[in-house]
Write an enzyme that holds these catalytic residues in place. Structure first.
Site, PDB file in Angstrom:
ATOM      1  N   HIS A 137      -8.357  -1.676   8.283  1.00  0.00           N
ATOM      2  CA  HIS A 137      -7.438  -1.306   7.225  1.00  0.00           C
ATOM      3  C   HIS A 137      -7.171  -2.179   6.453  1.00  0.00           C
ATOM      4  O   HIS A 137      -6.481  -1.365   4.855  1.00  0.00           O
ATOM      5  CB  HIS A 137      -6.148  -1.094   7.966  1.00  0.00           C
TER       6      HIS A 137
ATOM      7  N   ASN B 107       4.188   7.163   6.039  1.00  0.00           N
ATOM      8  CA  ASN B 107       3.217   8.064   6.595  1.00  0.00           C
ATOM      9  C   ASN B 107       4.352   9.347   7.555  1.00  0.00           C
ATOM     10  O   ASN B 107       3.892  10.024   7.932  1.00  0.00           O
ATOM     11  CB  ASN B 107       1.948   8.611   6.818  1.00  0.00           C
TER      12      ASN B 107
ATOM     13  N   SER C 240      -0.390   4.293   2.642  1.00  0.00           N
ATOM     14  CA  SER C 240      -0.701   2.715   2.725  1.00  0.00           C
ATOM     15  C   SER C 240      -2.393   2.602   1.249  1.00  0.00           C
ATOM     16  O   SER C 240      -2.798   2.016   1.307  1.00  0.00           O
ATOM     17  CB  SER C 240      -1.416   2.582   3.754  1.00  0.00           C
TER      18      SER C 240
END
Length: 443
Positions: free
Chosen positions: A223, A319, A393
């Site tokens: 990530h 999200n 993100s």
């Protein structure tokens, strides 16, 4: 003042507390803590060079004081915190508030598309079904007359696609036409770390620090490497550009572990470290495991104090929405502080992504700006090297990278940088509740 925690939910709360001091009264606040809770001799920023916190030392000492931010994280029992609450009734107290510390997580990646060195893609069934459902819905709206496509609504017809030269996100934000590269600007990405073996970043200046106990900065999650690629990367091995501020100075703060999990203590240490190193932009694509719609006094003060020191914190809105089912959710913590720029996600037709939340009714819970966040190609940990994923993100590092371009172009810092991003955003024919000022645009 938040109520005291009873049974600690280990997926949400750590059991520690964040204490926010009045900005000019940190020493007085620490004395008050000592007197009322017995918390003594906990590490402070000045104990570490350039904010390079030893997180093991911090946790063994059961707390830390972040002097630049004016906050502390402490371990204390319920009775001690009740004494502090009673003292807080005095208007002259040096402590503004105390709040329960949360667990923090990498905001989940949606619809991942695995790439084999950028050549092959295995698209998951969930993604295919989503595309099918979206096309079916569009067809029904066209047939029924609910959707009227006209020449006056050009945005419905506007579609961006990745090319061999650059990703669709760089096109939609005008990065591909910008003369700026982020040279001389320091961008801190607080996430799961970075894959230092990635070939696309050879020769780049990268400073790093881990704020996760027992783990190095090396990213094994992916990530963080993806977010850094979008904000600060350059080109893929095929020559396709995917990064915004490709000459910026990269500061990697590992605040989330290899599992993608962390806590406020690590995040606050990362922000303190970034400010100690004079970083101009601090990018955070993280949040709690469940939607936390209420704002936090601690992060609101942290955001303000960062702005005063010339640092702009940019954070993912979350999200948590499911727009297809009428669930618009809310902007999550820490993005829902009015002094932290909250970023929504757009798809390649410049529509709000299905998972991107809407502004809430609480002050600070507004979407501030939007950016590409669906099917975003960027760097990933080896051996994959690249991956396409969705999420706010992914939208956040677009804004962070473009902030670096504005910082270079105008020598703007803090509040001025926020204003430049907002005033130069491209307005969209969508509610401000969904996209704030609009889609971010490069200078």
């Amino acid at each position: 003042m938040n109520p005291l925690i009873g049974d600690v939910n280990k997926n949400v709360y750590t059991g520690r507390y964040i204490v926010t001091f009045r900005q000019d009264a940190i020493q007085d606040g620490m004395r008050l803590l000592n007197n009322l809770t017995g918390v003594k001799n906990i590490p402070t920023t000045s104990d570490f060079i350039e904010g390079n916190w030893n997180i093991d030392q911090v946790k063994s000492a059961k707390g830390a004081v972040y002097e630049k931010l004016g906050v502390a994280v402490i371990e204390a029992d319920e009775q001690q915190m009740m004494q502090l609450q009673m003292a807080n009734e005095d208007e002259k107290t040096s402590i503004i508030a105390y709040e329960p510390e949360l667990m923090m997580h990498a905001i989940e990646d949606l619809n991942p598309i695995e790439l084999n060195n950028g050549n092959d893609a295995n698209i998951p069934l969930s993604y295919i079904k989503g595309c099918r459902d979206e096309i079916d819905s569009l067809y029904q709206r066209l047939v029924s007359g609910d959707l009227n496509i006209s020449t006056t609504d050009q945005q419905v017809m506007e579609v961006y696609e990745d090319t061999s030269m650059e990703t669709w996100g760089l096109q939609a934000t005008n990065v591909n036409n910008s003369q700026y590269s982020g040279r001389g600007i320091r961008v801190a990405v607080l996430d799961t770390g970075f894959d230092f073996s990635h070939p696309d970043f050879r020769g780049r200046r990268i400073e790093s620090q881990s704020f996760v106990s027992g783990e190095t900065v090396q990213d094994v999650h992916g990530h963080g490497t993806h977010c850094i690629g979008t904000a600060c990367g350059a080109r893929s091995n095929t020559g396709q550009r995917y990064g915004v501020a490709y000459e910026s100075e990269i500061y990697v703060g590992k605040v989330l572990g290899n599992s993608g999990n962390g806590d406020d203590m690590g995040v606050l240490a990362g922000i303190e470290w970034a400010l100690s190193n004079n970083c101009h932009i601090i990018s955070m694509s993280l949040g709690p495991a469940v939607p936390i719609c209420t704002t936090t006094i601690a992060y609101e003060q942290v955001g303000q104090r960062a702005l005063q020191q010339g640092g702009l914190i940019i954070a993912a809105a979350g999200n948590t929405a499911n727009r297809g089912r009428g669930n618009f959710s809310c902007v999550g913590r820490p993005a829902n502080s009015k002094s932290i720029m909250a970023v929504a996600a757009l798809n390649n037709r410049l529509q709000a992504a299905s998972f991107s939340p809407r502004s809430g009714n609480n002050e600070g819970g507004e979407i501030d700006i939007a950016a590409p966040g669906v099917r975003i190609f960027s760097s990933w940990t080896l051996p994959n090297r690249y991956k396409i994923i969705d999420g706010t993100s992914m939208a956040t590092p677009h804004v962070s990278g473009i902030a670096a371009l504005f910082a270079e172009a105008y020598q703007a810092r803090g509040y001025q940088l926020w204003q430049l991003l907002s005033s130069n955003a491209r307005r969209l024919s969508l509610p401000n509740l969904d996209v704030g000022a609009g889609i971010v645009q490069a200078p």
